[in-house]
Design an enzyme around this catalytic site. Structure first.
Site, PDB file in Angstrom:
ATOM      1  N   GLU A 181       0.820  -1.217   0.000  1.00 47.46           N
ATOM      2  CA  GLU A 181       0.000   0.000   0.000  1.00 47.46           C
ATOM      3  C   GLU A 181       0.853   1.265   0.000  1.00 47.46           C
ATOM      4  O   GLU A 181       1.073   1.880   1.049  1.00 47.46           O
ATOM      5  CB  GLU A 181      -0.961   0.033   1.202  1.00 47.46           C
ATOM      6  CG  GLU A 181      -1.904   1.226   1.150  1.00 47.46           C
ATOM      7  CD  GLU A 181      -2.797   1.376   2.372  1.00 47.46           C
ATOM      8  OE1 GLU A 181      -3.712   2.206   2.339  1.00 47.46           O
ATOM      9  OE2 GLU A 181      -2.571   0.658   3.383  1.00 47.46           O
ATOM     10  N   LYS A 227      -2.778  -2.020  -2.882  1.00 47.58           N
ATOM     11  CA  LYS A 227      -3.822  -1.135  -2.372  1.00 47.58           C
ATOM     12  C   LYS A 227      -3.406   0.287  -2.705  1.00 47.58           C
ATOM     13  O   LYS A 227      -2.399   0.790  -2.205  1.00 47.58           O
ATOM     14  CB  LYS A 227      -4.025  -1.314  -0.860  1.00 47.58           C
ATOM     15  CG  LYS A 227      -5.147  -0.428  -0.309  1.00 47.58           C
ATOM     16  CD  LYS A 227      -5.528  -0.802   1.117  1.00 47.58           C
ATOM     17  CE  LYS A 227      -6.628   0.098   1.649  1.00 47.58           C
ATOM     18  NZ  LYS A 227      -7.121  -0.305   2.983  1.00 47.58           N
TER      19      LYS A 227
END
Length: 297
Positions: free
Chosen positions: A177, A214
């Site tokens: 992420e 993400k």
């Protein structure tokens, strides 16, 4: 290797991933949005008891099921606690059909070259081994991009893949992420640099290794399609990043193959003082809307 049934469920992408991973720094805000002020509890232990009560109420709700919520990201303390007599991760998979993930990062370093790298993660190998015993499928690790700085973005992607390799060696699935802050003026330029760096690292991966990503919702719809289609990527999920739920859903629906992994946008409108019927109805509205946006493409 990660659990085959869980891999298939996430790979099919017929739903979204709930981010239930607020940790020490973000828990007071999460509780405040839930209608519990800091003056109503005393100390960290009481705070974490309350946030676990909130998460338990969410995951045990009839609105929270594996037909629309395909995964959930947990904070370490949530993994270590129980829901209805079972470890949270095992409750999610066995009772709800929801694939469990674990947030493993320990916060962010000071900004340098327009990014904030992850702080060191001491004891990661032991944490991963403990999570694996609790049937946790994968992990999530967050760092932040605040400028279109090529040096910083190269460093942030390198670190993400380095941690990801350790997760893979432990037999789990990493969600990398590198969040792009949605309010920066050069967001599109930062996304272009990020996509290039991620593709470079994906193309260098070996064997049958895979990762998940993400990412912030892109400025240009379908900008991350090359990542979504890459054979090394199981799934690309989107963070809400400060958008309201309606805004995030609208943007997500324009991105084919990308599904939600929302936190605040999922719990928006939920209150500790709601009756169970009102709570479940509010959560159902959120789940239905996020699910629809996730499968729109």
């Amino acid at each position: 290797m990660p659990n085959a049934k869980m891999t298939a469920k996430i790979g099919a992408g017929q739903g979204f991933i709930a981010a239930l991973d607020q940790s020490g720094g973000s828990t007071p805000k999460a509780l405040r949005l839930y209608g519990i002020e800091e003056s109503e509890y005393d100390g960290e232990a009481a705070m974490f008891d309350l946030i676990h009560e909130m998460r338990t109420r969410i995951v045990t709700s009839p609105a929270f099921t594996g037909d629309k919520v395909i995964g959930a990201i947990l904070f370490e303390q949530t993994m270590d606690r129980e829901v209805e007599g079972k470890p949270t991760s095992q409750y999610l998979w066995e009772e709800k059909g929801v694939v469990p993930f674990l947030k493993i990062d320990k916060g962010l370093e000071a900004e340098k070259d327009g990014v904030q790298l992850m702080k060191p993660i001491p004891g990661l190998a032991d944490l991963l081994a403990r999570a694996a015993k609790l049937d946790v499928f994968g992990t999530k690790e967050r760092s932040v991009i605040s400028a279109a700085n090529a040096t910083g973005i190269a460093a942030i992607v390198e670190q993400q893949f380095e941690v990801g390799r350790e997760v893979i060696r432990a037999g789990m699935m990493p969600i990398l992420e590198p969040e792009v802050t949605i309010s920066i003026p050069d967001k599109a330029e930062a996304e272009a640099l990020l996509r290039t760096e991620i593709l470079k690292h994906l193309n260098e991966m070996e064997g049958a290794d895979m990762v998940m990503l993400k990412l912030s919702l892109p400025s240009e719809p379908n900008f991350y399609e090359p990542l979504i289609e890459h054979p090394r990527v199981l799934k690309v999920v989107a963070l809400s990043g400060g958008y309201t739920r309606d805004e995030a859903n609208e943007l997500l629906a324009k991105n084919k193959g990308m599904i939600a992994s929302f936190s605040r946008a999922l719990s928006e409108g939920l209150s500790a003082r709601q009756s169970d019927a009102d709570f479940d109805a509010t959560l159902k509205t959120a789940v239905d809307g996020i699910h629809a946006a996730s499968v729109a493409g």
